[in-house]
Design an enzyme around this catalytic site. Structure first.
Site, PDB file in Angstrom:
ATOM      1  N   ALA A  70      -4.337   7.761  -4.454  1.00 40.60           N
ATOM      2  CA  ALA A  70      -2.965   7.342  -4.755  1.00 40.60           C
ATOM      3  C   ALA A  70      -3.051   5.855  -5.100  1.00 40.60           C
ATOM      4  O   ALA A  70      -2.939   4.984  -4.237  1.00 40.60           O
ATOM      5  CB  ALA A  70      -2.063   7.590  -3.552  1.00 40.60           C
TER       6      ALA A  70
ATOM      7  N   THR B  49       0.856  -1.194   0.000  1.00 42.02           N
ATOM      8  CA  THR B  49       0.000   0.000   0.000  1.00 42.02           C
ATOM      9  C   THR B  49       0.886   1.236   0.000  1.00 42.02           C
ATOM     10  O   THR B  49       2.087   1.151  -0.286  1.00 42.02           O
ATOM     11  CB  THR B  49      -0.997  -0.052   1.180  1.00 42.02           C
ATOM     12  OG1 THR B  49      -1.939   1.020   1.046  1.00 42.02           O
ATOM     13  CG2 THR B  49      -0.304   0.049   2.523  1.00 42.02           C
ATOM     14  N   ASN B  50       0.345   2.405   0.275  1.00 45.45           N
ATOM     15  CA  ASN B  50       1.154   3.633   0.320  1.00 45.45           C
ATOM     16  C   ASN B  50       0.614   4.533   1.421  1.00 45.45           C
ATOM     17  O   ASN B  50      -0.353   4.187   2.096  1.00 45.45           O
ATOM     18  CB  ASN B  50       1.148   4.324  -1.053  1.00 45.45           C
ATOM     19  CG  ASN B  50      -0.240   4.734  -1.479  1.00 45.45           C
ATOM     20  OD1 ASN B  50      -0.884   5.569  -0.851  1.00 45.45           O
ATOM     21  ND2 ASN B  50      -0.750   4.109  -2.541  1.00 45.45           N
ATOM     22  N   LEU B  51       1.235   5.701   1.587  1.00 48.34           N
ATOM     23  CA  LEU B  51       0.957   6.528   2.771  1.00 48.34           C
ATOM     24  C   LEU B  51      -0.186   7.525   2.586  1.00 48.34           C
ATOM     25  O   LEU B  51      -0.383   8.395   3.430  1.00 48.34           O
ATOM     26  CB  LEU B  51       2.232   7.278   3.183  1.00 48.34           C
ATOM     27  CG  LEU B  51       3.324   6.382   3.763  1.00 48.34           C
ATOM     28  CD1 LEU B  51       4.595   7.185   4.022  1.00 48.34           C
ATOM     29  CD2 LEU B  51       2.837   5.731   5.062  1.00 48.34           C
TER      30      LEU B  51
END
Ligand code: C5P
Length: 215
Positions: free
Chosen positions: A96, A29-31
């Protein structure tokens, strides 16, 4: 009587990160916190629009009056967007989206093997949701976002053209994830506009006002 800026319009928004499973308990995943996309959803609703928010995994509460669909992966987000995009006036892609997913994610939790050899993950590209919508014959007014770590002024306009959208919004500075404030730059065919540092909610209202003037 002053009609609201987006009265009678419908707005579709993606927000948050996506989560690409490796196995039932692990993933990539991402932030992204989802804060900017949720703020835009709230602002669009305040402006009188009918708002559909397609959200990746986030802990944020649903803004008042917004219809929300939760998804995990980029493929699920892509399908949800395509199912909702008909008859929308505006599409704002804030999510995102993970660029890659794991090929053949395991149905069972991967076990550590006795020799300590880690599993080899193979990645394949995810669909570009914004590019798919921007290519529709009957497309809504499309707005993209960009979080570049350098050369935003150059990359922003190039990305707007590559994505084939009338408006691309750049996050100035790449430390925006999770923060409550931000600073934006709008890239359009006829030039750039900076929205100076403010809370994400204030910037979202300014962005919605800018979009309302353009549709
Ligand atoms: O190319 P890049 O990922 O920087 O483009 C960012 C923009 O494209 C954002 O608006 C994002 O929501 C959208 N996007 C998308 N689907 C992808 C990748 C990015 O909709 N797979």
């Amino acid at each position: 009587f002053q009609p609201k800026l987006l009265q009678g319009k419908s707005v579709l928004i993606t927000a948050g990160p996506t989560f690409e499973p490796i196995d039932p308990v692990r993933g990539i995943t991402n932030l992204s916190s989802g804060k900017m996309g949720f703020a835009i959803a709230r602002a669009a609703r305040e402006a009188g629009a009918q708002v559909t928010l397609i959200a990746g995994p986030t802990a944020l509460p649903t803004p008042y009056g917004v219809s929300r669909l939760d998804v995990q992966s980029a493929q699920q987000m892509h399908e949800a967007v395509l199912a909702q995009v008909k008859a929308q006036d505006v599409f704002v892609a804030v999510a995102a989206v993970a660029d890659w997913r794991v090929v053949g994610a395991s149905e069972q939790k991967l076990k550590k093997d006795a020799s300590g050899t880690p599993p080899q993950l193979r990645l394949e590209p995810n669909p570009d949701i914004l590019a798919t919508v921007a290519a529709l014959a009957d497309r809504p007014y499309c707005v993209g976002f960009a979080a570049e770590s350098e050369n935003l002024a150059q990359y922003g306009e190039a990305k707007r053209q590559r994505k084939n959208v009338p408006l691309l919004v750049g996050n100035i500075g790449h430390q925006t994830f999770g923060k409550d404030d931000n600073e934006l730059i709008l890239f359009e065919e006829n030039g750039q506009t900076v929205l100076p540092r403010a809370s994400k909610q204030q910037l979202a209202r300014q962005l919605i006002a800018a979009i309302a003037r353009r549709i």
